[in-house]
Structures are given as C-alpha cells and as structure tokens.
Scaffold this active site. Structure first.
Site, mmCIF file in Angstrom:
data_model
loop_
_atom_site.group_PDB
_atom_site.id
_atom_site.type_symbol
_atom_site.label_atom_id
_atom_site.label_comp_id
_atom_site.label_asym_id
_atom_site.label_seq_id
_atom_site.Cartn_x
_atom_site.Cartn_y
_atom_site.Cartn_z
ATOM 1 N N HIS A 79 0.800 -1.240 -0.152
ATOM 2 C CA HIS A 79 -0.187 -0.150 -0.008
ATOM 3 C C HIS A 79 0.878 1.356 0.092
ATOM 4 O O HIS A 79 0.254 2.348 -0.047
ATOM 5 C CB HIS A 79 -0.897 0.085 1.203
ATOM 6 C CG HIS A 79 -1.743 -1.247 1.456
ATOM 7 N ND1 HIS A 79 -2.664 -1.912 0.456
ATOM 8 C CD2 HIS A 79 -1.854 -2.201 2.625
ATOM 9 C CE1 HIS A 79 -2.973 -2.966 1.062
ATOM 10 N NE2 HIS A 79 -2.693 -2.881 2.318
ATOM 11 N N ASP A 237 3.737 -8.390 0.851
ATOM 12 C CA ASP A 237 4.217 -9.425 2.051
ATOM 13 C C ASP A 237 3.311 -10.146 2.347
ATOM 14 O O ASP A 237 3.719 -11.536 2.511
ATOM 15 C CB ASP A 237 4.588 -8.525 3.083
ATOM 16 C CG ASP A 237 3.201 -7.525 3.646
ATOM 17 O OD1 ASP A 237 2.240 -7.627 3.069
ATOM 18 O OD2 ASP A 237 3.565 -6.724 4.521
#
Length: 491
Positions: A79, A237
């Site tokens: 993000h 991730d």
C-alpha cells in the site's frame, strides 16, 4: 544454485539466502527508522530501503559463492505510495500502509464514488492504508509535488527498479492500491481518472513469478553478484508469506500473528465478499485470495507486556494462566489499539478490557488479551464461512505463533487444526521461491511448496475446550456493537 529473498518490512529489511531445496544458508537484517511528521502520519525514505539491500547482500553472501546466485525475489510492505519524477528521483518520502492522514479521501471514495462502484471496479472498498486515498491526499495538499509525478510504485517495486531499471509491480501488490481491477488483472481506467493519474504513470504489471529483468551493471557490481541474475516481480508481503508457507492452490489458509494479524484464504476462482469485510486480492500463485486484516495482533501482546505490565518475559506471564481458566475467563479484550480494518472497517474503534472485578488478576488480563486477538481473527473467519468457504485447517506463522499457549487458544477459538512450520521466514522465503520459479527451478508454486515447506507439528482443537470458547465468542461478539457509538465521542 542460490536464491535471495528480500522481506522489505516496515521497520527492517530481512535478507535470506537459500538453495532450491529451501536450505537456508544465511539471514541478514538491516533496520531503518520510521518518520512521524505529524500525529497519525507514517513515512519512510525509500533510499533507506535500497541502502539496506545494498549493504546487506554482500554480508549475506559472505562465505558463499556469489557466482551461484541465480535469482532474487522480494516480498514487501503493501500500500505504500512511492512517487518518482521524470528523472526517476523520489519526489517525497513514501506514505506507508499504517499512515492515517487519508480519512477525508477514504470518505470521499466510499461515500461519493460509492462502495458498490469501488467493489465493481477494484473488488474492494477504500481503507485508510490503501494507495489511492494517498494520491487524493497528495493532489489536495501537495499539488506542486503531485504535478511532478512520472511514476507511481509500491515499496518492493522501488527495490526492483533499483535492481533492474524496470518500473514494475505484480498483481498481488497492485490489488492493494484500489487502482487495480483485480478480476481482469489490469489498472482500472476509471479509478485512475478519479485519482487524477494516467496509466502511463503506473508500473507495468508482471506475474509474481515472472522475471522482470536482470541486474543493472552498477547494481551487480555493488552487490557482488552476476549481472545475469534474474529478478522476479515478487509479491506483497502477505502473498509472499503465503507462498513461503505453502498456502497456494485451492482452499488453503494461513494465519499470521505478527504486529498485525491476517487470515489468508486461497482460491483459484475470483470472488468478492458482498459486504467488503474481507479484501479480495490476486495471489502470487496466479490465483486469488480473500484476506482479513487485524491492525493489532502481536502488537497487543507487546503493548500489554511492555507498556502496561513492564516486562519482556512474555513466556513467564503466560505460565501464570491456569489450565482450567481457558475458555472460562470473565474478562474480555477488544484488540482495537489502532482502530480496526477487517471486518468492521472502523478507524474510531479502540481497545477495551470489559468484565473486570475486584478478583480480576494479572493473569486474567493477559489471557483476555490473547483470547481477544483470537476472537478478532475469528470475526474474519466467520465472514468467510458466511460465503460458504469451509476452512478446517490452516498454517500458522508470525511472532505470536511461537507461543504454544497462543497457538492452542487459536486452534480452539477457531475450531480448526493449525500446522506449525519447520522454518518460518514468510515473505523472505516466499520471495526466494518466486525467484526460483522465475529461474525455472520449479514449474509452479505448488511444486515449490511441496518440495520446500515442512510441517513439524499440528495443533488440534479439543472438543470440550472448543465448545467453551464457542460460548465465550458469542459473548465477545456483543461488546463492539455496544461500544461502537461511544468510540467516536472519546476522541
């Protein structure tokens, strides 16, 4: 051959060296600071990420034959907004996933553009941490800098750019921008218009296991590895961690009890939670996943232990919890230290202990905290179950999963079997495995997982204890609705 996995985290970059069997040869970590220029803001200088890689890889390879390095793959914090100018210079510090400045932009996207429209365009609604609200904030508050943007990338993509000179991303990371059409695997023209950017400013989207290029000569020289080394597109991730734990294919699940907590459920078919309580993202294995995200998981444990109780001996505190108290605690804990994302999407929510009395003990509070995080994770699991998804088994990883007691609580609160892994290097191992795929060492993620991922223990729920926790969970579910309208009035 050797492969390097990069885990580009929020507080540190962990580098992993492994061969194609998953035998870890070395691990090196480089930390870097977070900047908080204003309350609720969270930023980092991307140069610090690159410096961690640049300095860490030579140390990682010390004592090993660097000429054997065939590939590099990264899993990175999602993000974050990284913006470059026409000279590929960083315009401003990256605005990170845990930055909270975008409340107005989130409201505009969800209320004016509309949640239903966002869901059609991107399979998700707006959350404060996503990338699109950050662009709207920058356009409003930093118009001169916004006008200089030539390329928009995510954190691990900046590392890949420094390695290869290619402006790239992958579908799993792109899914968390609110600019990406997850179902069709491309940038959403309408969302780009909403945010005032062009597709030419976006990175090219490569499959997670695809090679995006080889090393630039200067990067190869600095890192001390062959310029022919292949760089994989990598993944966000959570998707990289899922690959690293073997959570690939149809119907697999991984639970991570890290600083934040996630429940990651895979599917070969695209699907959207109609209430948008779960994220619907592309997976690094070429399929899709639904994901619930708790903003505070193991961080609840760190907060209670270190900031409230004044100890770092977590194990000693858990040893005080009596066996007969499991599933019978009269104290409950809401784990909303930073608000909450899934499934309530409430930035105003706050943590609370409920049910304390004169006989409440220190152990009761610790137990309530451990159980509250598990109950919070079950909230997301219940959403999945309402969609017809049947999860009976999951991998479990993250720092919190190192606690046998917490694993046991999770297994019984969720009433599922939990597999504990021999090696737990999540995003780093996932990045290395994606590099293996990019180099042709395995045909697909499932084959790599079958060869590399090993389960050492399975924690099974005990029917009587699971039944007690079922009753406790039904009580827990009453607390947030009762306090929901109170929280905004506390700020």
């Amino acid at each position: 051959m050797l492969y390097i996995g990069i885990d580009l985290g929020t507080s540190a970059c962990k580098l992993l060296l492994t061969d194609e069997t998953g035998d870890i040869k070395n691990i090196v970590s480089r930390s870097y600071p977070l900047a908080f220029p204003q309350p609720g803001w969270s930023e980092q200088d991307p140069a610090q990420w690159w410096r961690a890689v640049e300095d860490g890889i030579p140390e990682l390879l010390a004592g090993h034959d660097a000429a054997q390095v065939a590939g590099i793959g990264a899993g990175g914090q999602m993000h974050g907004l990284v913006v470059l100018d026409r000279g590929d210079r960083v315009i401003r510090p990256a605005i990170l996933w845990n930055d909270g400045r975008t409340a107005r932009a989130v409201d505009y996207l969800n209320e004016t553009i509309g949640r239903s429209r966002l869901s059609v365009l991107t399979a998700n609604i707006a959350f404060a941490g996503f990338t699109a609200p950050k662009l709207l904030w920058m356009r409003e508050h930093e118009p001169e800098l916004f006008a200089r943007i030539d390329k928009i990338m995510l954190p691990k993509d900046y590392i890949n750019y420094k390695l290869t000179g290619v402006h790239c991303t992958d579908p799993s990371d792109a899914s968390g921008t609110l600019l990406f059409d997850v179902e069709r695997g491309r940038w959403s023209e309408e969302m780009l218009r909403v945010c005032g950017v062009r597709e030419a400013q976006m990175p090219r989207v490569f499959p997670s296991a695809a090679p995006v290029g080889t090393l630039l000569p200067d990067a190869a020289q600095k890192l001390g590895i062959p310029k022919e080394t292949i760089v994989a597109a990598g993944a966000g991730d959570n998707a990289a961690a899922a690959v690293g734990t073997g959570t690939v294919g149809e119907g697999a699940c991984n639970i991570s009890i890290g600083t934040s907590g996630t429940i990651f459920m895979t599917s070969k078919r695209f699907s959207v939670d109609p209430h948008n309580a779960l994220h619907s993202f592309a997976h690094a294995d070429g399929g899709y996943h639904l994901m619930g995200v708790m903003l505070s998981a193991a961080s609840c444990n760190a907060w209670l232990m270190e900031h409230v109780l004044g100890t770092k001996d977590y194990a000693a505190e858990q040893m005080k919890i009596a066996e007969e108290r499991l599933g019978s605690n009269s104290v409950f804990f809401l784990p909303y230290l930073m608000g909450e994302r899934s499934p309530i999407n409430d930035t105003d929510a706050r943590a609370a202990f409920v049910g304390m009395a004169l006989d409440t003990s220190r152990a009761d509070l610790v137990q309530a905290m451990l159980e509250g995080v598990a109950f919070g994770m079950r909230d997301s699991l219940e959403v999945a179950r309402s969609l017809g998804i049947r999860i009976t088994r999951s991998k479990i990883c993250g720092g919190g999963a190192k606690s046998p007691l917490w694993r046991r609580i999770f297994a019984n609160v969720l009433n599922i079997e939990l597999d504990v892994l021999a090696a737990e290097e999540g995003p780093g191992m996932g990045g290395a495995m994606l590099a293996m795929l990019a180099c042709g060492a395995y045909p697909d993620a499932a084959a790599a997982a079958a060869a590399i991922v090993r389960v050492t223990e399975t924690v099974r729920p005990i029917p009587a204890l699971a039944a007690r926790y079922e009753a406790q969970y039904q009580k827990y579910r009453l607390i947030y609705p009762a306090l929901k309208d109170v929280f905004p009035r506390l700020h």
